[in-house]
Motif scaffolding. Structure first.
Motif, PDB file in Angstrom:
ATOM      1  N   VAL B  36       0.846  -1.198   0.000  1.00 21.17           N
ATOM      2  CA  VAL B  36       0.000   0.000   0.000  1.00 21.17           C
ATOM      3  C   VAL B  36       0.881   1.248   0.000  1.00 21.17           C
ATOM      4  O   VAL B  36       0.612   2.221  -0.694  1.00 21.17           O
ATOM      5  CB  VAL B  36      -0.942  -0.035   1.225  1.00 21.17           C
ATOM      6  CG1 VAL B  36      -1.528   1.332   1.507  1.00 21.17           C
ATOM      7  CG2 VAL B  36      -2.041  -1.043   1.024  1.00 21.17           C
ATOM      8  N   LEU B  39       2.702   1.682  -3.524  1.00 21.63           N
ATOM      9  CA  LEU B  39       1.837   2.061  -4.637  1.00 21.63           C
ATOM     10  C   LEU B  39       0.919   3.215  -4.276  1.00 21.63           C
ATOM     11  O   LEU B  39       0.445   3.921  -5.142  1.00 21.63           O
ATOM     12  CB  LEU B  39       0.976   0.873  -5.078  1.00 21.63           C
ATOM     13  CG  LEU B  39       1.715  -0.306  -5.699  1.00 21.63           C
ATOM     14  CD1 LEU B  39       0.745  -1.440  -5.975  1.00 21.63           C
ATOM     15  CD2 LEU B  39       2.399   0.112  -6.988  1.00 21.63           C
ATOM     16  N   HIS B  44      -2.294   5.047  -6.371  1.00 25.65           N
ATOM     17  CA  HIS B  44      -2.380   4.071  -7.464  1.00 25.65           C
ATOM     18  C   HIS B  44      -2.621   2.692  -6.858  1.00 25.65           C
ATOM     19  O   HIS B  44      -1.703   1.931  -6.626  1.00 25.65           O
ATOM     20  CB  HIS B  44      -1.078   4.076  -8.260  1.00 25.65           C
ATOM     21  CG  HIS B  44      -0.791   5.413  -8.860  1.00 25.65           C
ATOM     22  ND1 HIS B  44      -1.373   5.835 -10.013  1.00 25.65           N
ATOM     23  CD2 HIS B  44      -0.018   6.428  -8.435  1.00 25.65           C
ATOM     24  CE1 HIS B  44      -0.950   7.063 -10.285  1.00 25.65           C
ATOM     25  NE2 HIS B  44      -0.141   7.448  -9.355  1.00 25.65           N
ATOM     26  N   LEU B  45      -3.863   2.386  -6.603  1.00 28.75           N
ATOM     27  CA  LEU B  45      -4.159   1.199  -5.822  1.00 28.75           C
ATOM     28  C   LEU B  45      -5.141   0.290  -6.522  1.00 28.75           C
ATOM     29  O   LEU B  45      -6.127  -0.139  -5.929  1.00 28.75           O
ATOM     30  CB  LEU B  45      -4.688   1.633  -4.448  1.00 28.75           C
ATOM     31  CG  LEU B  45      -3.662   2.389  -3.594  1.00 28.75           C
ATOM     32  CD1 LEU B  45      -4.336   3.143  -2.470  1.00 28.75           C
ATOM     33  CD2 LEU B  45      -2.652   1.421  -3.005  1.00 28.75           C
ATOM     34  N   ARG B  46      -4.863  -0.034  -7.751  1.00 29.08           N
ATOM     35  CA  ARG B  46      -5.731  -1.007  -8.426  1.00 29.08           C
ATOM     36  C   ARG B  46      -5.471  -2.373  -7.821  1.00 29.08           C
ATOM     37  O   ARG B  46      -4.320  -2.735  -7.538  1.00 29.08           O
ATOM     38  CB  ARG B  46      -5.394  -1.076  -9.918  1.00 29.08           C
ATOM     39  CG  ARG B  46      -6.075  -0.027 -10.747  1.00 29.08           C
ATOM     40  CD  ARG B  46      -6.174  -0.493 -12.193  1.00 29.08           C
ATOM     41  NE  ARG B  46      -6.392   0.651 -13.052  1.00 29.08           N
ATOM     42  CZ  ARG B  46      -5.424   1.319 -13.690  1.00 29.08           C
ATOM     43  NH1 ARG B  46      -4.184   0.929 -13.592  1.00 29.08           N
ATOM     44  NH2 ARG B  46      -5.718   2.361 -14.420  1.00 29.08           N
ATOM     45  N   GLU B  49      -2.648  -4.319  -9.414  1.00 25.96           N
ATOM     46  CA  GLU B  49      -1.307  -3.794  -9.125  1.00 25.96           C
ATOM     47  C   GLU B  49      -0.877  -4.272  -7.737  1.00 25.96           C
ATOM     48  O   GLU B  49       0.261  -4.696  -7.528  1.00 25.96           O
ATOM     49  CB  GLU B  49      -1.311  -2.267  -9.142  1.00 25.96           C
ATOM     50  CG  GLU B  49      -1.522  -1.661 -10.512  1.00 25.96           C
ATOM     51  CD  GLU B  49      -1.752  -0.149 -10.434  1.00 25.96           C
ATOM     52  OE1 GLU B  49      -1.610   0.503 -11.479  1.00 25.96           O
ATOM     53  OE2 GLU B  49      -2.090   0.365  -9.347  1.00 25.96           O
ATOM     54  N   ILE B  50      -1.806  -4.210  -6.803  1.00 27.00           N
ATOM     55  CA  ILE B  50      -1.514  -4.637  -5.433  1.00 27.00           C
ATOM     56  C   ILE B  50      -1.162  -6.122  -5.417  1.00 27.00           C
ATOM     57  O   ILE B  50      -0.175  -6.539  -4.799  1.00 27.00           O
ATOM     58  CB  ILE B  50      -2.713  -4.345  -4.509  1.00 27.00           C
ATOM     59  CG1 ILE B  50      -2.908  -2.829  -4.358  1.00 27.00           C
ATOM     60  CG2 ILE B  50      -2.532  -4.998  -3.155  1.00 27.00           C
ATOM     61  CD1 ILE B  50      -4.141  -2.437  -3.579  1.00 27.00           C
ATOM     62  N   ARG B  52      -0.016  -7.998  -7.783  1.00 22.64           N
ATOM     63  CA  ARG B  52       1.255  -8.307  -8.450  1.00 22.64           C
ATOM     64  C   ARG B  52       2.433  -8.002  -7.546  1.00 22.64           C
ATOM     65  O   ARG B  52       3.371  -8.786  -7.422  1.00 22.64           O
ATOM     66  CB  ARG B  52       1.355  -7.511  -9.761  1.00 22.64           C
ATOM     67  CG  ARG B  52       2.539  -7.916 -10.633  1.00 22.64           C
ATOM     68  CD  ARG B  52       2.452  -7.393 -12.050  1.00 22.64           C
ATOM     69  NE  ARG B  52       2.005  -6.029 -12.106  1.00 22.64           N
ATOM     70  CZ  ARG B  52       0.949  -5.613 -12.807  1.00 22.64           C
ATOM     71  NH1 ARG B  52       0.230  -6.467 -13.497  1.00 22.64           N
ATOM     72  NH2 ARG B  52       0.604  -4.353 -12.805  1.00 22.64           N
ATOM     73  N   LEU B  53       2.373  -6.867  -6.892  1.00 28.38           N
ATOM     74  CA  LEU B  53       3.495  -6.495  -6.026  1.00 28.38           C
ATOM     75  C   LEU B  53       3.559  -7.385  -4.790  1.00 28.38           C
ATOM     76  O   LEU B  53       4.641  -7.755  -4.329  1.00 28.38           O
ATOM     77  CB  LEU B  53       3.386  -5.021  -5.624  1.00 28.38           C
ATOM     78  CG  LEU B  53       4.613  -4.426  -4.912  1.00 28.38           C
ATOM     79  CD1 LEU B  53       5.882  -4.654  -5.730  1.00 28.38           C
ATOM     80  CD2 LEU B  53       4.414  -2.948  -4.662  1.00 28.38           C
TER      81      LEU B  53
END
Lengths: 545, 316
Positions: B36, B39, B44-46, B49-50, B52-53
């Motif tokens: 969190v 990103l 930028h908290l799709r 994306e979360i 993947r990281l």
């Protein structure tokens, strides 16, 4: 009379031939190329410039990492601006306007928009990567630009900055010094984003070797990274092969991590520090009184006081309720009491983008508190007796934000809205955004280079920055349209109309855009603060001591 | 004694296991994680994306699995790497430890230099003006917040004398003079609070010892006051004080964060604070484990020293 001699005829013929040849030569001679624009930093030094010395800059905390692609943090971008360059940059240095976001050449000596979706960049020749292994001073070419931008937007990179250039469809490199970028659609912010301090040109060798740029920094920039002692300092030395050969003037830069403001101020007062990051307004004024020779540059503007209303939480889903809340807030009183009057009002787009922000007079009229109207709006929404809500905030940004949240709560009480302050630390604050679990949230707004960053980002359906949780198809269409308007006056009118409508909806609320005060010693020359907070002007800076 | 030592060393295992569980568990209980933070700065908290990281950082695995992997690595001497800087956790601790150790030791030295004579005089001149002065000073030392004292020691010399400690940490090896100038004021600020506790302890311990028969004998033999107080009374009075000082040293190792923050000293305290705020799990877990181990070993050392100093003490 003798007939004209053959000699005369021959000379005339020869002259005619020559004339024709000369004319033909002129026609086919290449048009003189426009002189490549000098890089923003180029020019012979003023005669009084003194070379040498290491500047000591006091910062408030560590950069979270060295890789500028993996973080939005301004501290990382500041360090990046010493070691890396972009294709374009913004004017900076003494005599420039802190809010000037006009893109000017840097690694690109010129650019040309060939069509609404095609841009041609001519890369400056003779630029070298810093002479550090594995780059070893090799020449920069167009493949470096292609690699950099593709890496930025690659989903595997997980860059929070990818959105700036993910409009790129493809990148061609017809030769070593030419880059053609084709975008997926006409995109007005494109050139500004290329100049932004996130679109660094980075070395592929480091990515191939280390996977990212967190371990070291090797760029084409004016300073060579030497060491990163977390919690203590970051050290750079002069790049003798920098492409503007007269610069930088300094031998090096030391960025010292000094979290406590008292020590930063003491360091400035005693001359141990050459300059420091922005300091609190009241501290700045007191410091200037006791040390009049200290230069305190006041400029617009720092991170704005900004909040969100969670529209997925009733009754905040009702526009009347949101409007009532906004009408109850006395913004000018907050500015006067908390910031000594040193701030401007703003709505959606702050004054850091002066050509897009709404006029102050208009905002003053809009934001004039009107408790009676606020109560009427609540009554209209069926909440004549008020309601309970929560203001989420964080002390990570400093005590000012928490103070303002408390004042907002007091203002809301006047219209019967009982707002409880919930203070969490930063990670918890961000998590509440991700979960959309906040009702009202108050903190610091981000900086964006283009109005698109203040509009599409927070309000478009599906945007990763749509933390308020709205989905409005009509609004989406307008947000998409403004991105494609290339004509500046037309886009300005469109954007400002959008701002006014968004201010009626109050999905977000905007309190102030504060002036910043950046301190530096009188012997620091050539420097001028810039609203983007990046430091390319360090290449122009010198020490008169 | 050998058996006692062995027993204490064996007890370290469950203690450190417990510490590792707490260190691992507590950070994961706090809302918001490193993903969190990485990103979320720009919001930028799709979800994709979360996800993947989280997968890249190994945070998608069940907590107990993450814990076991971490413990297995620790047993191999690998405390992991920072999720922000990607530098080895242990290397960062080793780099920062000298700062905290030096500050803690100098603070203890300052506390001792203040407390021993103050406590001694206070006890020897019980209820006199000197005694009251020493007790008032120790109450002030306990009451005045360390952060206020530290800030005052920066602000007032800068205003009055145009002087501030050298900025930008320099190690003792690089420049002893600059280093000591940097550490003098924070050590004093930290030592002031410690000296208050030590003064009171020395005073009460001395008062107890001064009423012992062997002290009366020493007086009766006609020994000078200085000899009675220092050679006979103080040595015995210091025995319980050493236990306290040892505990304080352990506390100082983890409690220097405020002074490190104010005086910009890159020690373990600040490293731990930053790790909490940045949710740097490996760094925080490593720091807690390291400091807890140090604390336990210091306590063991103090207990052994106690037995060595006082022949009456025998450990089974």
């Amino acid at each position: 009379m003798q007939p004209r001699s053959n000699f005369t005829h021959r000379w005339a013929a020869a002259a005619a031939v020559l004339a024709i040849a000369a004319l033909a030569g002129c026609a086919t001679q290449p048009q003189p190329q426009p002189q490549p624009a000098p890089p923003a930093n180029q020019g012979a030094p003023a005669p009084q410039v003194k070379r040498g010395g290491i500047i000591k800059y006091a910062h408030t905390g560590d950069a979270p990492g060295l890789d500028p692609y993996l973080t939005l943090a301004f501290r990382s971008q500041q360090l990046a601006s010493l070691a890396y360059d972009r294709l374009l940059t913004f004017p900076s240095g003494e005599g420039t306007d802190p809010d000037d976001l006009t893109p000017v050449p840097s690694l690109a000596e010129s650019w040309n928009q060939e069509s609404p979706t095609s841009y041609l960049f001519k890369i400056r020749q003779g630029v070298k990567w810093q002479n550090v292994a594995p780059l070893n001073g090799r020449a920069l070419d167009s493949s470096d630009v292609k690699f950099s931008y593709e890496h930025l937007v690659d989903p595997k990179t997980n860059s929070p900055n990818a959105y700036l250039l993910d409009v790129i469809d493809k990148i061609d490199t017809p030769d070593k010094y030419t880059v053609r970028i084709t975008t997926k659609k006409p995109y007005a912010p494109f050139i500004t984003h290329v100049a932004s301090h996130f679109a660094w040109i980075i070395p592929r060798e480091l990515i191939e070797r280390d996977g990212n740029l967190n371990k070291t920094m090797i760029g084409t920039g004016p300073f060579i990274f030497e060491e990163f002692e977390k919690g203590n300092k970051v050290v750079f030395k002069r790049n003798p092969d920098y492409f503007t050969t007269e610069r930088p003037y300094l031998d090096g830069v030391q960025v010292l991590v000094i979290p406590d403001e008292s020590q930063r101020v003491a360091g400035l007062r005693t001359g141990q520090l050459d300059m420091g990051y922005q300091i609190d307004i009241k501290t700045a004024k007191s410091l200037q009184q006791s040390k009049p020779d200290l230069v305190l540059q006041k400029f617009c503007c720092g991170a704005p006081g900004w909040g969100m209303m969670g529209v997925t939480h009733p009754p905040l889903d009702k526009v009347e309720v949101r409007q009532a809340i906004s009408l109850a807030m006395d913004r000018q009183a907050i500015i006067d009491s908390q910031l000594d009057g040193e701030a401007l009002l703003y709505g959606v787009i702050p004054p850091t983008l002066p050509q897009w922000t709404l006029p102050q007079d208009e905002l003053k009229a809009l934001y004039k508190p009107n408790l009676e109207k606020a109560r009427d709006l609540l009554a209209k929404a069926g909440l004549g007796n008020g309601f309970k809500t929560e203001i989420l905030t964080t002390a990570t940004y400093g005590p000012l934000i928490v103070n303002v949240a408390q004042i907002i709560a007091q203002d809301l009480k006047k219209i019967g809205v009982d707002a409880e302050i919930k203070q969490v630390e930063y990670a918890g604050f961000l998590k509440a955004w991700a979960d959309h679990s906040f009702q009202l949230a108050y903190g610091l707004g981000q900086f964006a280079f283009d109005p698109d960053g203040y509009t599409t980002g927070p309000f478009r359906t599906g945007s990763s920055r749509n933390n308020v949780g709205i989905s409005d198809k009509a609004l989406d269409a307008r947000l998409d349209e403004q991105q494609t308007i290339m004509d500046l006056p037309k886009r300005k009118a469109f954007i400002q109309s959008l701002e006014r409508d968004l201010l009626q909806q109050n999905y977000e609320f905007y309190i102030y855009s504060p002036y910043q005060f950046e301190p530096r010693q009188s012997w620091v020359k050539g420097w001028s603060a810039h609203a983007t907070s990046a430091w390319p002007q360090m290449a122009l800076t010198w020490l008169a001591k | 004694m050998r058996q006692y030592l062995l027993k204490r060393l064996l007890l370290l295992v469950p203690v450190l296991l417990g510490v590792s569980l707490v260190a691992f568990g507590i950070i994961h209980l706090i809302p918001g994680d490193v993903v969190v933070l990485k990103l979320g700065e720009g919001g930028h908290l799709r979800p994709e994306e979360i996800a993947r990281l989280r997968q890249q950082l190994g945070l998608d695995r069940p907590l107990h699995e993450q814990y076991l992997v971490w413990v297995a690595n620790v047993l191999r001497g690998d405390l992991g790497t920072s999720v922000w800087t990607e530098k080895p956790v242990l290397a960062e601790i080793v780099r920062r430890l000298p700062v905290t150790a030096e500050l803690a030791l100098l603070a203890m030295a300052a506390a001792t230099i203040i407390a021993v004579p103050a406590g001694l005089v206070s006890a020897a001149r019980q209820d006199s003006a000197l005694d009251h002065l020493a007790r008032l000073a120790s109450i002030l030392g306990l009451s005045v917040p360390g952060f206020w004292l530290g800030t005052a020691l920066i602000v007032f010399p800068a205003i009055w004398f145009g002087w501030t400690p050298p900025i930008g940490y320099v190690s003792l090896v690089e420049s002893p003079l600059l280093n000591l100038q940097q550490f003098a004021l924070p050590a004093l600020a930290l030592g002031a609070a410690q000296s208050a506790t030590l003064t009171r302890m020395i005073r009460s311990s001395m008062l107890e010892v001064l009423h012992q028969d062997y002290i009366r004998t020493a007086w009766a033999k006609g020994l000078r006051e200085r000899v009675v107080l220092t050679r006979h009374a103080l040595k015995n009075a210091l025995i319980p004080v050493i236990t306290l000082a040892g505990n304080q040293l352990g506390f100082l190792l983890s409690g220097t964060v405020i002074m490190e923050q104010i005086f910009a000293l890159p020690g373990i305290g600040r490293l731990t604070l930053d790790a909490i705020l940045q949710r740097d799990y490996p760094q925080l877990q490593g720091n807690i484990l390291f400091v807890a181990s140090a604390y336990v070993f210091i306590n063991l050392g103090v207990d052994l020293l106690y037995a060595w100093l006082d022949p009456r003490i025998k450990y089974a």
